[in-house]
Write a protein that holds these residues in place. Structure first.
Motif, PDB file in Angstrom:
ATOM      1  N   GLU A   1     -26.247 -14.921 -10.533  1.00 19.37           N
ATOM      2  CA  GLU A   1     -26.746 -13.863  -9.641  1.00 19.37           C
ATOM      3  C   GLU A   1     -27.603 -12.837 -10.373  1.00 19.37           C
ATOM      4  N   GLN A   2     -28.225 -13.231 -11.477  1.00 21.39           N
ATOM      5  CA  GLN A   2     -29.078 -12.306 -12.225  1.00 21.39           C
ATOM      6  C   GLN A   2     -30.470 -12.159 -11.604  1.00 21.39           C
ATOM      7  N   LEU A   3     -30.762 -12.971 -10.592  1.00 21.57           N
ATOM      8  CA  LEU A   3     -32.045 -12.861  -9.898  1.00 21.57           C
ATOM      9  C   LEU A   3     -31.917 -12.128  -8.565  1.00 21.57           C
ATOM     10  N   ARG A   4     -30.724 -11.703  -8.260  1.00 22.47           N
ATOM     11  CA  ARG A   4     -30.467 -11.117  -6.939  1.00 22.47           C
ATOM     12  C   ARG A   4     -31.286  -9.856  -6.691  1.00 22.47           C
ATOM     13  N   ASP A   5     -31.441  -9.018  -7.692  1.00 22.00           N
ATOM     14  CA  ASP A   5     -32.085  -7.717  -7.477  1.00 22.00           C
ATOM     15  C   ASP A   5     -33.489  -7.613  -8.073  1.00 22.00           C
ATOM     16  N   VAL A   6     -34.033  -8.728  -8.546  1.00 19.44           N
ATOM     17  CA  VAL A   6     -35.389  -8.671  -9.102  1.00 19.44           C
ATOM     18  C   VAL A   6     -36.397  -8.807  -7.965  1.00 19.44           C
ATOM     19  N   PRO A   7     -37.618  -8.302  -8.148  1.00 21.70           N
ATOM     20  CA  PRO A   7     -38.636  -8.448  -7.099  1.00 21.70           C
ATOM     21  C   PRO A   7     -39.112  -9.903  -6.981  1.00 21.70           C
ATOM     22  N   PHE A   8     -39.404 -10.321  -5.754  1.00 23.79           N
ATOM     23  CA  PHE A   8     -39.933 -11.648  -5.469  1.00 23.79           C
ATOM     24  C   PHE A   8     -41.275 -11.494  -4.747  1.00 23.79           C
ATOM     25  N   VAL A   9     -42.182 -12.427  -5.014  1.00 20.28           N
ATOM     26  CA  VAL A   9     -43.446 -12.456  -4.272  1.00 20.28           C
ATOM     27  C   VAL A   9     -43.646 -13.877  -3.757  1.00 20.28           C
ATOM     28  N   PRO A  10     -44.255 -14.045  -2.589  1.00 17.51           N
ATOM     29  CA  PRO A  10     -44.472 -15.391  -2.059  1.00 17.51           C
ATOM     30  C   PRO A  10     -45.575 -16.124  -2.813  1.00 17.51           C
ATOM     31  N   HIS A  11     -45.365 -17.385  -3.039  1.00 16.19           N
ATOM     32  CA  HIS A  11     -46.411 -18.220  -3.619  1.00 16.19           C
ATOM     33  C   HIS A  11     -47.571 -18.284  -2.622  1.00 16.19           C
ATOM     34  N   PRO A  12     -48.806 -18.194  -3.087  1.00 15.62           N
ATOM     35  CA  PRO A  12     -49.931 -18.089  -2.155  1.00 15.62           C
ATOM     36  C   PRO A  12     -50.120 -19.294  -1.237  1.00 15.62           C
ATOM     37  N   SER A  13     -49.665 -20.468  -1.640  1.00 21.85           N
ATOM     38  CA  SER A  13     -49.845 -21.661  -0.815  1.00 21.85           C
ATOM     39  C   SER A  13     -48.531 -22.163  -0.239  1.00 21.85           C
ATOM     40  N   PHE A  14     -47.510 -22.321  -1.080  1.00 20.55           N
ATOM     41  CA  PHE A  14     -46.242 -22.875  -0.607  1.00 20.55           C
ATOM     42  C   PHE A  14     -45.337 -21.820   0.016  1.00 20.55           C
ATOM     43  N   LEU A  15     -45.664 -20.540  -0.173  1.00 15.56           N
ATOM     44  CA  LEU A  15     -44.985 -19.408   0.462  1.00 15.56           C
ATOM     45  C   LEU A  15     -43.524 -19.260   0.039  1.00 15.56           C
ATOM     46  N   VAL A  16     -43.072 -20.057  -0.943  1.00 20.31           N
ATOM     47  CA  VAL A  16     -41.722 -19.882  -1.492  1.00 20.31           C
ATOM     48  C   VAL A  16     -41.698 -18.587  -2.297  1.00 20.31           C
TER      49      VAL A  16
END
Length: 538
Positions: free
Chosen positions: A459-474
């Motif tokens: 759970e070390q990624l729970r509070d980090v910022p995420f951005v959508p991939h420009p094509s796959f949107l993941v």
């Protein structure tokens, strides 16, 4: 021991087993089976005490010779086509009669076993083999009943494996001399003309893929492990993606390495052992598998170093599909019984040789269903004659060839499980290339992949910022412990951004093309999870 007269003939329960053959051995121990194989000169021991055998002409499954009987029980429930090939009931009946007559004077090894660690969903499987080493394989890969369970054991399914029996295609209605036929009405799997043991394992996997969704259980071609606090992680991935490597974590208990079910409350292993590929195996790369190959284990189609009985795991003279079969208890950190809780994390592993996908990204439920249906990885250029660039491989649900029903049914059931368990995280992990496609970029470091998977589990990624991939949107995390932030966004790793966009659009197009086979039966939610082109396509 020779089996008692009163034990029923699995093909006719009103008769004793001696009506099938006068030389029958029932429920032999691994030690006895190994000794019989040696006495019959069907194998040799390596320096670690494992039984080494060869499977003859076939060293892998033969998908084009795998059939399902088309009758009233399957005509509308099986997804017929190139994967699930129909065969008539009369063809099955004729072959069964011939095989029964064929074994009258042969020695037979019979085993009663289970498939499915959760008693609520397991099926009873009786296996008839004509070699002791094939029966040893069944001892390892299926689950053995206790002595008390054996007293009350009732056969449900039967595997009748007779490698020496060859069909006559012109008379028997098969494609070749070899065949594997599943009859859901009679609950029998016939296997002839091939000694490759994986046909038995995957035959029962296909059966469970047909039966379990009817009980709201999702059958899965994946590995599973469990942390010290009981959290479960699942790892899906085609060959070469790192499924075995990443799931074999010495800090976590192994539930199973290949086949599982997801019920309302549990994740459970279908099998009692492991069937590991061992080409290029070494103690350094795969210490748990290497250590599991010892007395009682079965090694298939390997070769020794000249003048020794030490296995040369780099030798692919017979096949690259060299295999080791052993009980799951041979893995030090195996969990027994092989049952865990609802998963906390699910990892879809892909070796993206295009260098487009992020090293790790988080998926929505719709995206999880879409990528589950896609089952994507890539063959690397140069591995086959004529391949000049990466070649995509799509296998729906990461195991299309084992799915009797349409893949959308399994993807829908996955979506249902995720909706019922909103705290489950689904991750797409690229173990392939970054900074360019194959030939220009470089393979993502296994050290970084391990760190990304570990961070997700902890759970070390729970509070980090995420951005959508420009094509796959993941959703792509922008930081991770022990991983350089510079590799997390794949476009940033390419010196030629336009080249990345072109490659991304190429991969997007291939995903879209593959998805067309499922579009009609897929929900609008899944359709909308498709990747988008980065550039305007003329």
């Amino acid at each position: 021991m020779v089996m008692e007269m009163e034990y029923p003939n699995p093909l006719d329960k009103n008769k004793p087993m001696t009506s099938l053959s006068k030389k029958v051995y029932f429920q032999h121990t691994p030690e006895a089976l190994v000794q019989q194989a040696l006495d019959l000169e069907q194998g040799t021991l390596n320096d670690a005490g494992a039984l080494c055998i060869t499977t003859g002409k076939f060293t892998g499954r033969s998908p084009k010779d795998r059939f399902i009987v088309k009758d009233e029980s399957t005509v509308t429930t099986v997804d017929w086509g190139d994967v699930n090939i129909a065969i008539a009931p009369e063809v099955f009946d004729r072959l069964l009669q011939k095989m029964t007559a064929f074994v009258e004077e042969k020695e037979l090894w019979v085993r009663a076993c289970y498939a499915g660690a959760d008693p609520q969903y397991r099926i009873n499987v009786t296996v008839i083999n004509t070699t002791p080493w094939a029966n040893l394989f069944c001892h390892h890969l299926f689950i053995s009943p206790t002595e008390q369970e054996l007293i009350n054991y009732q056969q449900e399914w039967l595997i009748f494996q007779i490698p020496e029996f060859l069909a006559d295609p012109l008379v028997d209605g098969t494609r070749q001399e070899n065949f594997s036929i599943i009859n859901f009405s009679e609950k029998i799997i016939l296997i002839g003309g091939t000694a490759y043991t994986g046909e038995m394992k995957k035959g029962i996997f296909s059966v469970l893929n047909f039966l379990l969704p009817q009980q709201d259980v999702l059958p899965m071609h994946c590995s599973a492990n469990e942390g010290s606090n009981g959290d479960v992680a699942l790892f899906f991935g085609l060959s070469g993606t790192g499924k075995t490597t990443l799931s074999a974590d010495p800090e976590r208990k192994l539930i199973g390495d290949d086949e599982h079910g997801w019920s309302q409350e549990t994740i459970f292993n279908f099998e009692g052992g492991c069937y590991a590929k061992c080409i290029d195996l070494s103690a350094d790369k795969e210490p748990q598998i290497y250590a599991a190959i010892r007395s009682g284990s079965l090694l298939e189609n390997t070769r020794f170093f000249t003048g020794t009985n030490r296995v040369d795991y780099s030798d692919s003279t017979i096949t690259e599909n060299t295999r080791a079969a052993y009980p799951i208890m041979y893995i030090n950190e195996a969990k027994m019984p092989a049952i865990g809780k609802t998963p906390t994390n699910i990892f879809f592993l892909t070796c993206d040789a295009f260098g487009v996908l992020p090293p790790i990204s988080k998926l929505t439920t719709a995206q999880a269903m879409y990528h589950f249906l896609s089952g994507y990885t890539a063959k690397v250029a140069g591995t086959e004659i004529g391949i000049k660039e990466p070649q995509t491989t799509f296998s729906a649900c990461f195991g299309r060839v084992f799915l009797p029903a349409n893949p959308t049914a399994y993807a829908t059931l996955l979506g249902k499980k995720l909706e019922e368990n909103p705290n489950v995280n689904v991750w797409l992990v690229n173990t392939g290339w970054t900074g360019g496609s194959y030939g220009e970029g470089k393979r993502i470091s296994l050290r970084y992949t391990r760190a990304l998977v570990s961070a997700a589990i902890q759970e070390q990624l729970r509070d980090v910022p995420f951005v959508p991939h420009p094509s796959f949107l993941v959703l792509v995390p922008q930081s991770c412990p022990n991983v350089p932030a510079s590799i997390l966004n794949p476009r940033d790793t390419w010196s030629d951004k336009e080249a990345y966009d072109r490659q991304s659009d190429k991969l997007t197009g291939l995903f879209m093309q593959n998805f067309e086979a499922f579009r009609e039966q897929a929900s609008e939610e899944i359709r909308q999870a498709s990747p988008k082109f980065l550039r305007k396509i003329k």
